[in-house]
Design a protein around this motif. Structure first.
Motif, PDB file in Angstrom:
ATOM      1  N   ARG A 186       8.684 -21.748  24.041  1.00 52.57           N
ATOM      2  CA  ARG A 186       8.617 -20.916  22.839  1.00 52.57           C
ATOM      3  C   ARG A 186       9.989 -20.361  22.474  1.00 52.57           C
ATOM      4  O   ARG A 186      10.432 -20.464  21.327  1.00 52.57           O
ATOM      5  CB  ARG A 186       7.628 -19.768  23.056  1.00 52.57           C
ATOM      6  CG  ARG A 186       7.458 -18.838  21.865  1.00 52.57           C
ATOM      7  CD  ARG A 186       6.429 -17.761  22.191  1.00 52.57           C
ATOM      8  NE  ARG A 186       6.120 -16.915  21.055  1.00 52.57           N
ATOM      9  CZ  ARG A 186       6.784 -15.792  20.755  1.00 52.57           C
ATOM     10  NH1 ARG A 186       7.797 -15.396  21.519  1.00 52.57           N
ATOM     11  NH2 ARG A 186       6.452 -15.070  19.708  1.00 52.57           N
ATOM     12  N   ARG A 190      12.286 -21.733  19.221  1.00 51.38           N
ATOM     13  CA  ARG A 190      12.664 -20.823  18.141  1.00 51.38           C
ATOM     14  C   ARG A 190      14.178 -20.770  17.959  1.00 51.38           C
ATOM     15  O   ARG A 190      14.679 -20.768  16.834  1.00 51.38           O
ATOM     16  CB  ARG A 190      12.099 -19.431  18.415  1.00 51.38           C
ATOM     17  CG  ARG A 190      10.588 -19.391  18.290  1.00 51.38           C
ATOM     18  CD  ARG A 190      10.009 -18.007  18.471  1.00 51.38           C
ATOM     19  NE  ARG A 190       8.610 -18.010  18.056  1.00 51.38           N
ATOM     20  CZ  ARG A 190       8.029 -17.007  17.418  1.00 51.38           C
ATOM     21  NH1 ARG A 190       8.709 -15.911  17.137  1.00 51.38           N
ATOM     22  NH2 ARG A 190       6.763 -17.095  17.062  1.00 51.38           N
ATOM     23  N   ARG A 194      16.072 -21.976  14.498  1.00 48.86           N
ATOM     24  CA  ARG A 194      16.911 -21.041  13.749  1.00 48.86           C
ATOM     25  C   ARG A 194      18.355 -21.539  13.667  1.00 48.86           C
ATOM     26  O   ARG A 194      19.014 -21.364  12.638  1.00 48.86           O
ATOM     27  CB  ARG A 194      16.845 -19.665  14.398  1.00 48.86           C
ATOM     28  CG  ARG A 194      15.504 -18.987  14.167  1.00 48.86           C
ATOM     29  CD  ARG A 194      15.284 -17.813  15.083  1.00 48.86           C
ATOM     30  NE  ARG A 194      13.984 -17.182  14.830  1.00 48.86           N
ATOM     31  CZ  ARG A 194      13.317 -16.452  15.715  1.00 48.86           C
ATOM     32  NH1 ARG A 194      13.840 -16.248  16.930  1.00 48.86           N
ATOM     33  NH2 ARG A 194      12.146 -15.933  15.409  1.00 48.86           N
ATOM     34  N   LEU A 211       9.531 -20.358  10.644  1.00 49.46           N
ATOM     35  CA  LEU A 211      10.057 -21.496  11.389  1.00 49.46           C
ATOM     36  C   LEU A 211       9.773 -22.822  10.696  1.00 49.46           C
ATOM     37  O   LEU A 211      10.609 -23.728  10.695  1.00 49.46           O
ATOM     38  CB  LEU A 211       9.484 -21.511  12.805  1.00 49.46           C
ATOM     39  CG  LEU A 211       9.831 -20.326  13.712  1.00 49.46           C
ATOM     40  CD1 LEU A 211       9.147 -20.492  15.068  1.00 49.46           C
ATOM     41  CD2 LEU A 211      11.332 -20.185  13.894  1.00 49.46           C
ATOM     42  N   ALA A 233       9.464 -26.333  15.657  1.00 44.49           N
ATOM     43  CA  ALA A 233       8.876 -25.220  14.904  1.00 44.49           C
ATOM     44  C   ALA A 233       7.418 -25.012  15.301  1.00 44.49           C
ATOM     45  O   ALA A 233       6.955 -23.874  15.455  1.00 44.49           O
ATOM     46  CB  ALA A 233       8.988 -25.491  13.403  1.00 44.49           C
ATOM     47  N   GLY A 236       7.334 -23.390  18.553  1.00 45.34           N
ATOM     48  CA  GLY A 236       7.766 -22.008  18.456  1.00 45.34           C
ATOM     49  C   GLY A 236       6.613 -21.063  18.204  1.00 45.34           C
ATOM     50  O   GLY A 236       6.662 -19.884  18.586  1.00 45.34           O
ATOM     51  N   TYR A 237       5.560 -21.584  17.576  1.00 43.71           N
ATOM     52  CA  TYR A 237       4.347 -20.794  17.324  1.00 43.71           C
ATOM     53  C   TYR A 237       3.271 -21.059  18.367  1.00 43.71           C
ATOM     54  O   TYR A 237       2.546 -20.149  18.773  1.00 43.71           O
ATOM     55  CB  TYR A 237       3.801 -21.109  15.931  1.00 43.71           C
ATOM     56  CG  TYR A 237       4.644 -20.578  14.794  1.00 43.71           C
ATOM     57  CD1 TYR A 237       4.949 -19.229  14.685  1.00 43.71           C
ATOM     58  CD2 TYR A 237       5.137 -21.440  13.807  1.00 43.71           C
ATOM     59  CE1 TYR A 237       5.716 -18.746  13.641  1.00 43.71           C
ATOM     60  CE2 TYR A 237       5.899 -20.962  12.753  1.00 43.71           C
ATOM     61  CZ  TYR A 237       6.188 -19.623  12.671  1.00 43.71           C
ATOM     62  OH  TYR A 237       6.946 -19.139  11.629  1.00 43.71           O
TER      63      TYR A 237
END
Length: 273
Positions: A186, A190, A194, A211, A233, A236-237
């Protein structure tokens, strides 16, 4: 002639608009915010200069039981170990009391550092554009306005090459379980998304903290790497515990992104840490 709509995330003058507000905090999270606010006043007292929210809660996109509470704290002096311990304990207490959040994360710095020349386009920008005032004197009043330019890109995410060796150490030292790997996936997902977004931010000419939007913006300019960032992405969630994902980040996507970033924007000025 109708007024032109400014690019996404920018105001009418082309500056990055401050995101988030207390008015956007979802109803379920308002008791959490109130408890954190009161707790910071109690444990930091007169050392506290100001405090802020950032992330999904002030943006109004937090999910009950899934999102964490992100706090940013400015002290009148540089924080010491006692300050860090007090804030860590506060975060644990708030997390335990309110099941609607999944953890509390707090960043804490001294006021002078946040207003320093070195941090103007990094931590200063973060406060001025990504943080929602919660307590005290808003430091954004002492900072410039920011455009999505190459200087901002360099000073926010131009240090990926320095992070990669630390990531490899963290991966090697992590327990060999999916549960232990998910937080790493995670976090690194992220960070990479970014970084990929700010790589193209000046050409995209806008700002977003989503994201998936970041990955799509990146893909416009780097179609050969687009699927990798879209996948990052998603992780990341909704992180997975696959060790192959972590290996790919530090062996392929991360090194390529660090090299391309340095080529396009240069390397971020070193920090005291």
């Amino acid at each position: 002639m109708a007024d032109m709509v400014p690019p996404k995330g920018l105001d009418a003058q082309g500056y990055i608009a401050r995101e988030g507000s207390l008015a956007r905090v979802p109803h379920a999270f308002r008791p959490v915010v109130a408890a954190a606010r009161d707790g910071l006043l109690e444990v930091l007292g007169t050392r506290l200069h100001s405090a802020y929210l950032y992330g999904s809660v002030p943006r109004g996109t937090a999910r009950v039981g899934r999102s964490d509470l992100d706090l940013f704290v400015a002290l009148r002096e540089e924080p010491g170990e006692a300050d860090r311990e007090a804030v860590r304990a506060l975060g644990e207490a708030v997390d335990k009391e309110f099941p609607q959040i999944d953890g509390v994360g707090t960043l804490m710095y001294g006021r002078d550092r946040l207003l320093s020349e070195l941090e103007r386009y990094d931590l200063g920008w973060f406060v001025a554009c990504l943080c929602t005032p919660l307590l005290g004197d808003d430091l954004a009043e002492y900072l410039p306005r920011y455009r999505p330019d190459s200087l901002l890109a360099r000073e926010t995410n131009g240090d990926l090459a320095r992070w990669l060796p630390r990531w490899r150490e963290r991966i090697a030292g992590a327990e060999d379980t999916e549960e232990a790997r998910r937080p790493l996936v995670r976090f690194m997902s992220r960070h990479l998304v970014r970084t990929g977004f700010t790589l193209v931010m000046p050409r995209w000419n806008g700002w977003t903290s989503d994201l998936r939007e970041m990955a799509e913006a990146f893909g416009v300019f780097y179609p050969d790497r687009a699927d990798q960032l879209r996948t990052a992405a998603r992780y990341g969630y909704e992180p997975v515990g696959d060790p192959g994902v972590l290996r790919s980040y530090v062996a392929d996507l991360g090194p390529w992104l660090a090299e391309e970033y340095a080529r396009v924007h240069g390397v971020k000025a070193p920090r005291p840490e």
